[in-house]
Write an enzyme that holds these catalytic residues in place. Structure first.
Site, PDB file in Angstrom:
ATOM      1  N   HIS A   1       3.831 -10.376   5.440  1.00  0.00           N
ATOM      2  CA  HIS A   1       4.447 -10.284   6.766  1.00  0.00           C
ATOM      3  C   HIS A   1       3.484 -10.653   7.884  1.00  0.00           C
ATOM      4  CE1 HIS A   1       2.387  -6.466   7.569  1.00  0.00           C
ATOM      5  NE2 HIS A   1       2.793  -6.008   6.390  1.00  0.00           N
TER       6      HIS A   1
ATOM      7  N   CYS B   1      -0.068  -4.489   1.658  1.00  0.00           N
ATOM      8  CA  CYS B   1       0.664  -5.684   2.073  1.00  0.00           C
ATOM      9  C   CYS B   1      -0.301  -6.810   2.460  1.00  0.00           C
ATOM     10  CB  CYS B   1       1.596  -5.371   3.233  1.00  0.00           C
ATOM     11  SG  CYS B   1       3.079  -4.480   2.735  1.00  0.00           S
TER      12      CYS B   1
END
Length: 207
Positions: free
Chosen positions: A164, A180
């Site tokens: 992301h 992440c």
């Protein structure tokens, strides 16, 4: 064998998973409650590991990482992609390929020492648009089929690993996240809006 990877998309919000091809009874029914972060928003998608005609062996978006199962070919729609993503943890890089061509090579932030990004073979299972493009996740987040090996839950979710954007560009190139992979907002926007990486795109995370 055509080039690229085979993707299977379930016809409905649940699909029967079998332990082996030809099994009489499924070992589980996978629902979109389990398979995706926002049920009803995207289909259940798999990266196909083996094509056996009427049966497909698929990589599954469930714990433990690396889980596989068999689905009936009649329960899915099959497509192909020549895109693939490679994340190099030690080098803090993400590279996106279309066939043999590199279409993106970018620095990224990855998991920190106590919350590492898990290595292995995964795929993109969903595309999420966070409520604020200026928030911690940037304008877009790809949810991967893998999970943190350390966190059972995170921020209300199940510890899914994502690729992301970020509202902290200084974190790019560092070990900063809870697992992440963070990249610059304009680059994730490019992947979503210009490239249009499909659900099912394989993602290889290398130590």
């Amino acid at each position: 064998e055509p080039p690229g990877s085979m993707i299977a998309r379930a016809h409905s919000t649940e699909i029967a998973i079998y332990d082996e091809q030809g099994a009489a009874e499924p070992s589980r029914i996978l629902t979109d409650d389990e398979a995706v972060s926002v049920p009803g928003a995207v289909p259940i998608v798999f990266l196909v590991a083996e094509d056996a005609g009427e049966w497909l062996k698929v990589n599954m978006p469930v714990r433990p990482n690396g889980s596989t199962g068999w689905v009936r070919a009649s329960d899915v729609d099959v497509s192909r992609t020549t895109y693939r993503v490679e994340v190099q943890l030690s080098g803090h890089r993400v590279r996106v390929f279309d066939g043999d061509q590199v279409i993106l090579d970018e620095a990224v932030g990855v998991g920190r020492g106590d919350r590492p990004t898990p290595g292995g073979g995964y795929y993109i299972k969903e595309l999420l648009q966070p409520p604020s493009p200026n928030g911690a996740y940037g304008p877009y987040a790809y949810g991967l089929s893998g999970f943190s090996n350390v966190l059972q839950s995170f921020a209300g979710g199940t510890g899914v690993i994502g690729l992301h954007g970020t509202n902290d560009p200084s974190a790019i190139g560092q070990d900063v996240s809870s697992g992440c992979i963070r990249m610059p907002n304009e680059r994730i926007t490019y992947l979503v809006e210009e490239v249009g990486l499909p659900l099912g795109t394989p993602v290889e995370i290398i130590a």
